[in-house]
Enzyme design. Structure first.
Site, short mmCIF file in Angstrom:
data_model
loop_
_atom_site.label_atom_id
_atom_site.label_comp_id
_atom_site.label_asym_id
_atom_site.label_seq_id
_atom_site.Cartn_x
_atom_site.Cartn_y
_atom_site.Cartn_z
CB CYS A 112 -139.84 -24.64 -31.67
SG CYS A 112 -140.43 -23.21 -30.64
CG HIS A 251 -137.46 -27.08 -28.89
ND1 HIS A 251 -136.64 -25.86 -28.97
CD2 HIS A 251 -138.55 -26.84 -28.51
CE1 HIS A 251 -137.45 -25.17 -28.90
NE2 HIS A 251 -138.63 -25.51 -28.45
CG ASN A 281 -138.53 -22.17 -26.42
OD1 ASN A 281 -138.04 -22.24 -27.43
ND2 ASN A 281 -139.82 -22.61 -26.41
O1 UT7 Z 1 -141.02 -24.45 -27.84
C1 UT7 Z 1 -142.22 -24.99 -27.90
C2 UT7 Z 1 -143.45 -24.18 -27.47
N1 UT7 Z 1 -143.33 -23.76 -25.99
C3 UT7 Z 1 -143.26 -24.87 -25.00
O2 UT7 Z 1 -142.96 -25.89 -25.03
C4 UT7 Z 1 -143.86 -24.15 -23.59
C5 UT7 Z 1 -144.53 -25.31 -22.91
N2 UT7 Z 1 -145.26 -24.99 -21.77
C6 UT7 Z 1 -144.36 -24.79 -20.57
O3 UT7 Z 1 -143.27 -24.68 -20.53
C7 UT7 Z 1 -145.19 -24.43 -19.34
O4 UT7 Z 1 -146.55 -24.82 -19.42
C8 UT7 Z 1 -145.11 -23.06 -18.70
C9 UT7 Z 1 -143.71 -22.64 -18.25
C10 UT7 Z 1 -145.44 -22.05 -19.89
C11 UT7 Z 1 -146.00 -22.89 -17.57
O5 UT7 Z 1 -145.82 -23.71 -16.55
P1 UT7 Z 1 -147.06 -24.60 -15.81
O6 UT7 Z 1 -146.37 -25.42 -14.91
O7 UT7 Z 1 -147.61 -25.51 -16.96
O8 UT7 Z 1 -147.94 -23.77 -15.28
P2 UT7 Z 1 -149.54 -23.47 -15.75
O9 UT7 Z 1 -149.61 -22.42 -16.81
O10 UT7 Z 1 -150.36 -24.78 -15.59
O11 UT7 Z 1 -149.69 -22.40 -14.43
C12 UT7 Z 1 -149.93 -22.71 -13.33
C13 UT7 Z 1 -149.95 -21.46 -12.24
C14 UT7 Z 1 -151.09 -20.48 -12.73
O12 UT7 Z 1 -151.90 -20.07 -11.64
P3 UT7 Z 1 -153.16 -20.75 -10.81
O13 UT7 Z 1 -154.33 -20.67 -11.90
O14 UT7 Z 1 -152.94 -22.06 -10.58
O15 UT7 Z 1 -153.46 -19.71 -9.69
C15 UT7 Z 1 -150.79 -19.68 -13.35
O16 UT7 Z 1 -151.14 -18.45 -13.38
O17 UT7 Z 1 -148.78 -20.62 -12.16
C16 UT7 Z 1 -149.14 -19.44 -12.62
N3 UT7 Z 1 -148.24 -18.98 -13.46
C17 UT7 Z 1 -147.23 -18.01 -13.13
N4 UT7 Z 1 -146.77 -17.78 -11.73
C18 UT7 Z 1 -145.78 -17.13 -11.67
C19 UT7 Z 1 -148.07 -18.78 -14.80
N5 UT7 Z 1 -146.77 -17.96 -15.17
C20 UT7 Z 1 -146.15 -17.73 -13.77
C21 UT7 Z 1 -145.06 -16.91 -13.85
N6 UT7 Z 1 -144.89 -16.75 -12.49
N7 UT7 Z 1 -144.36 -16.53 -14.59
#
Ligand code: UT7
Length: 324
Positions: A112, A251, A281
């Site tokens: 990125c 970004h 993204n």
């Molecule tokens: O370009 C540079 C590289 N990329 C980035 O900068 C992306 C950086 N990361 C992010 O944008 C975020 O971490 C994500 C959008 C990928 C995820 O959001 P988060 O708030 O960090 O969620 P999490 O991974 O901590 O997950 C929280 C919960 C989990 O459930 P439990 O374990 O709490 O029951 C996940 O399984 O949300 C769940 N979850 C979802 N639920 C519904 C993860 N993805 C989804 C989804 N829909 N798409």
């Protein structure tokens, strides 16, 4: 003597994929995606929209704005991790398609942060030879390297391309300062295996396919910390406070990352260009698409200071200040 922006362009594939459509593909909801990422739609490439062709469309718009012919280009740099071919480079495919017969051409991979790395490289070439005209492109079809069963990743990525032509200028304008960084020790938090190899001794047993794997929450934390550090660093090399910046173009990864970044850096939201809700993204394409949109919207005037920053797999990150 640094790189001065002569023209910008961008291009998004025709097809728009909504959160409602994703609800039918993985266990997710519009509410979850919107509140956790700020993303509502993303564009997905279809037939005839390979990475190099998205790049060409963006490049043609940048040439038109700059009032230059393709044969006047000396170098084409394409930042991408999703070219349709490993060899030749995407840049060579773009060179052919544009008819940029006098340009040498190559790709660079900084995920990125690729566009920022590319602009930094173009700036270095221009300090050696200010007469050069350099096309820097960020272009991706991340949809081709997304695991569409993985709700952690498939909801955030999108396809697109952005381009920027730079030439030499006086000492007061163009790229004033840039700071680029990498930390390969953290590569396994965000990575994509290559295609399976033909040498069995070298084949990676853990390679389940060439798609993006991401430890989202960890990447999130590192992204905020790294980008705010890079911005602070680059501003301090110029002896300037962020107040001096007219427009901040970060970004576009996740609206929550952007909000945390603004809070840390004390940058008011009205000084920031945000389009993550429309495109998701787009990796290396995200900064140049945003730059082009802000430029065409008349949000940047002559002498304005523009601050760019990015973070991606590697990890790679950086920040740059450009006087328009
Ligand atoms: O370009 C540079 C590289 N990329 C980035 O900068 C992306 C950086 N990361 C992010 O944008 C975020 O971490 C994500 C959008 C990928 C995820 O959001 P988060 O708030 O960090 O969620 P999490 O991974 O901590 O997950 C929280 C919960 C989990 O459930 P439990 O374990 O709490 O029951 C996940 O399984 O949300 C769940 N979850 C979802 N639920 C519904 C993860 N993805 C989804 C989804 N829909 N798409």
């Amino acid at each position: 003597m640094g790189a001065f922006v002569l023209g910008t362009g961008s291009y998004l594939p025709r097809r728009v994929l909504t959160n409602a459509e994703l609800e039918g593909m993985v266990e997710t909801s519009d509410e979850w995606i919107t509140s956790r990422t700020g993303i509502k739609t993303r564009h997905i490439a279809g037939a005839g929209e390979e990475t190099s062709l998205l790049a060409v469309k963006a490049a043609q718009k940048a040439l038109e704005m700059a009032g230059l012919g393709a044969e006047e280009l000396d170098l084409i740099l394409v930042a991408t991790i999703t070219s349709e071919m490993t060899m030749p480079s995407c840049a060579c495919l773009v060179q052919k398609e544009l008819g940029a017969v006098h340009a040498f051409a190559y790709d660079l991979n900084a995920a990125c942060s690729g566009f920022l790395y590319g602009l930094d490289m173009a700036d270095a070439y221009l300090r050696r030879n200010p007469a050069m005209k350099i096309m820097v492109i960020g272009a991706e079809t991340l949809s081709s390297r997304t695991n569409w069963q993985d709700r952690n990743t498939c909801i955030i990525f999108g396809d697109g391309a952005g381009a920027c032509i730079v030439g030499g200028t006086d000492r007061r304008h163009g790229v004033l300062a840039s700071k680029m960084f990498a930390d390969g020790r953290l590569h396994n938090l965000l990575f994509m295996d290559s295609a399976r190899g033909m040498n069995p001794d070298l084949s990676n047993a853990g390679n389940q396919g060439s798609y993006i794997k991401m430890a989202g929450r960890d990447v999130f934390k590192h992204a905020v910390r790294a980008m705010s550090g890079a911005v602070t660093d680059v501003m301090s090399t110029l002896g300037l406070e962020v107040d001096a910046v007219r427009l901040f173009i970060p970004h576009q990864a996740n609206i929550r990352i952007l909000h945390s970044l603004l809070e840390r850096l004390h940058i008011p939201p009205e000084k920031v260009y945000v389009n993550v809700s429309k495109y998701g993204n787009t990796s290396a394409a995200s900064v140049p698409i945003a730059l082009d949109e802000a430029n065409r919207a008349g949000m940047i005037a002559k002498d304005d200071l523009v601050l760019l920053c990015a973070f991606g797999g590697g990890f790679t990150w950086g920040a740059m200040v450009v006087r328009w």
